[in-house]
Write a protein that holds these residues in place. Structure first.
Motif, PDB file in Angstrom:
ATOM      1  N   ASN A  53      -2.812   2.635   4.709  1.00  0.00           N
ATOM      2  CA  ASN A  53      -3.506   3.653   3.910  1.00  0.00           C
ATOM      3  C   ASN A  53      -2.578   4.804   3.505  1.00  0.00           C
ATOM      4  N   SER A  54      -1.431   4.930   4.173  1.00  0.00           N
ATOM      5  CA  SER A  54      -0.479   5.985   3.817  1.00  0.00           C
ATOM      6  C   SER A  54       0.384   5.610   2.613  1.00  0.00           C
ATOM      7  N   LEU A  55       0.387   4.336   2.239  1.00  0.00           N
ATOM      8  CA  LEU A  55       1.217   3.884   1.131  1.00  0.00           C
ATOM      9  C   LEU A  55       0.629   4.365  -0.199  1.00  0.00           C
ATOM     10  N   GLN A  56       1.491   4.584  -1.182  1.00  0.00           N
ATOM     11  CA  GLN A  56       1.043   5.099  -2.474  1.00  0.00           C
ATOM     12  C   GLN A  56       0.189   4.096  -3.228  1.00  0.00           C
ATOM     13  N   THR A  57       0.499   2.818  -3.086  1.00  0.00           N
ATOM     14  CA  THR A  57      -0.286   1.772  -3.751  1.00  0.00           C
ATOM     15  C   THR A  57      -0.607   0.660  -2.768  1.00  0.00           C
ATOM     16  N   LYS A  58      -1.701  -0.024  -3.034  1.00  0.00           N
ATOM     17  CA  LYS A  58      -2.062  -1.161  -2.195  1.00  0.00           C
ATOM     18  C   LYS A  58      -1.025  -2.279  -2.390  1.00  0.00           C
ATOM     19  N   PRO A  59      -0.489  -2.844  -1.313  1.00  0.00           N
ATOM     20  CA  PRO A  59       0.502  -3.910  -1.459  1.00  0.00           C
ATOM     21  C   PRO A  59      -0.086  -5.143  -2.154  1.00  0.00           C
ATOM     22  N   THR A  60       0.720  -5.764  -2.990  1.00  0.00           N
ATOM     23  CA  THR A  60       0.309  -7.039  -3.573  1.00  0.00           C
ATOM     24  C   THR A  60       0.343  -8.134  -2.519  1.00  0.00           C
ATOM     25  N   LEU A  61       1.378  -8.090  -1.671  1.00  0.00           N
ATOM     26  CA  LEU A  61       1.544  -9.121  -0.643  1.00  0.00           C
ATOM     27  C   LEU A  61       1.780  -8.481   0.713  1.00  0.00           C
ATOM     28  N   PHE A  62       1.032  -8.948   1.691  1.00  0.00           N
ATOM     29  CA  PHE A  62       1.239  -8.577   3.084  1.00  0.00           C
ATOM     30  C   PHE A  62       1.779  -9.793   3.795  1.00  0.00           C
ATOM     31  N   LEU A  63       2.988  -9.685   4.333  1.00  0.00           N
ATOM     32  CA  LEU A  63       3.648 -10.819   4.990  1.00  0.00           C
ATOM     33  C   LEU A  63       3.706 -10.576   6.493  1.00  0.00           C
ATOM     34  N   GLU A  64       3.271 -11.578   7.256  1.00  0.00           N
ATOM     35  CA  GLU A  64       3.401 -11.540   8.715  1.00  0.00           C
ATOM     36  C   GLU A  64       4.206 -12.761   9.149  1.00  0.00           C
ATOM     37  N   PRO A  65       5.513 -12.592   9.414  1.00  0.00           N
ATOM     38  CA  PRO A  65       6.384 -13.734   9.679  1.00  0.00           C
ATOM     39  C   PRO A  65       6.248 -14.332  11.076  1.00  0.00           C
ATOM     40  N   PHE A  66       5.581 -13.632  11.994  1.00  0.00           N
ATOM     41  CA  PHE A  66       5.318 -14.157  13.337  1.00  0.00           C
ATOM     42  C   PHE A  66       3.819 -13.995  13.588  1.00  0.00           C
ATOM     43  N   ALA A  67       3.024 -14.861  12.985  1.00  0.00           N
ATOM     44  CA  ALA A  67       1.581 -14.614  12.894  1.00  0.00           C
ATOM     45  C   ALA A  67       0.861 -14.744  14.223  1.00  0.00           C
TER      46      ALA A  67
END
Length: 302
Positions: A53-67
């Motif tokens: 929520n602190s980011l200026q824009t909502k990310p297009t992609l959220f990556l979790e490399p160790f899910a």
């Protein structure tokens, strides 16, 4: 200074830093994952929300490399904190569950869980199948995760005996709840991609994306404690390479590690910001983990 003296100093610093912090009440965090996962990140969810929520824009992609157990990615999907989510996991057993739940066999898995009569004999019968189909492997994995101590899937993990309130194997088996979680994930699965593979490779491939953020929760094997070595089927990791790749990311990232001297030194060498946060382990003992990012000024006590 000896290693033992340095470790004692680390512990004193950790206690001093986190003594004023509230420990996240994990009971207040919605349970999304069918896994009872060792090293799970339910405690992190309030911090995750703060970060995104602190980011200026909502990310297009959220990556979790160790899910792993996936609670972070699932929270992002359910709470619409990013447009799309990519989960990556190397472990074949864990991957079988995510492939099934995010694929066309989710309802089959939910029905199997609801219909299963959990007894020691039935557990032995299911786990004795040495040539399962993909969906049968997913059911085996969920079953093993729920009857093993601490949810550990690695070889050598023991089964629950007494369990909670003397319920034994049944103490972590909630068939209706697990089935409902699987069906709920179906409502957001079109926004989630799953990759069975090497998280570092996926990070390298996508490092140029400015519209991507990455949550990194690697096996905790960077310090001398090697806490993750007994918990996972794949615990070996080139931690120096992970930090090097992280440094090349064009988008933002948040990383969690055990709050150990070796990890702090590694983060400092790349100019990353670090802050310990209070949490409780599976034995309800207060301890701290380390958050790592480029800038953690957004961090507040939840």
């Amino acid at each position: 200074m000896s290693n033992s003296t340095e470790e004692q100093l680390d512990l004193q610093i950790s206690i001093a830093v986190t003594s004023h912090q509230k420990v996240v009440n994990v009971a207040s965090v919605p349970k999304r994952s069918p896994f009872r996962y060792p090293g799970g990140k339910t405690w992190l969810i309030p911090y995750l929300r703060q970060w995104l929520n602190s980011l200026q824009t909502k990310p297009t992609l959220f990556l979790e490399p160790f899910a792993g157990g996936g609670i972070v990615s699932l929270t992002v999907a359910f709470e619409n904190l990013a447009e799309f989510i990519t989960m990556v996991e190397l472990d074949q057993l864990v991957s079988s569950v995510w492939r099934t739940i995010l694929g066309d066999e989710a309802e089959w898995l939910a029905i199997q869980i609801e219909a299963f009569e959990l007894t020691a004999a039935n557990v032995d019968f299911v786990l004795a199948n040495s040539n399962p189909t993909a969906r049968e492997l997913a059911f085996q994995t969920i079953l093993k995760n729920r009857v093993n101590r601490g949810g550990i899937l690695a070889p050598g993990a023991g089964r629950l005996k007494e369990g909670e309130s003397g319920k034994g194997l049944r103490s972590r088996w909630y068939p209706e709840t697990l089935a409902q979680r699987i069906r709920d994930i179906g409502r957001v699965r079109t926004r989630i991609a799953f990759i069975e593979g090497d998280g570092l490779s996926v990070m390298r491939t996508n490092a140029h994306r400015q519209d991507m953020v990455v949550f990194i929760d690697p096996p905790y094997t960077a310090s001398s404690k090697r806490a993750g070595s007994r918990l996972y089927n794949h615990s070996e990791l080139d931690h120096n390479e992970l930090f090097r790749i992280t440094d090349t990311l064009k988008g933002d990232f948040l990383m969690t590690y055990d709050n150990a001297r070796e990890v702090r030194h590694l983060a400092t060498s790349y100019g990353f910001d670090t802050k310990p946060v209070a949490m409780k382990n599976t034995h309800h003992a207060k301890m701290s983990e380390l958050l790592i990012g480029r800038n953690l000024d957004w961090l507040q006590n939840p």
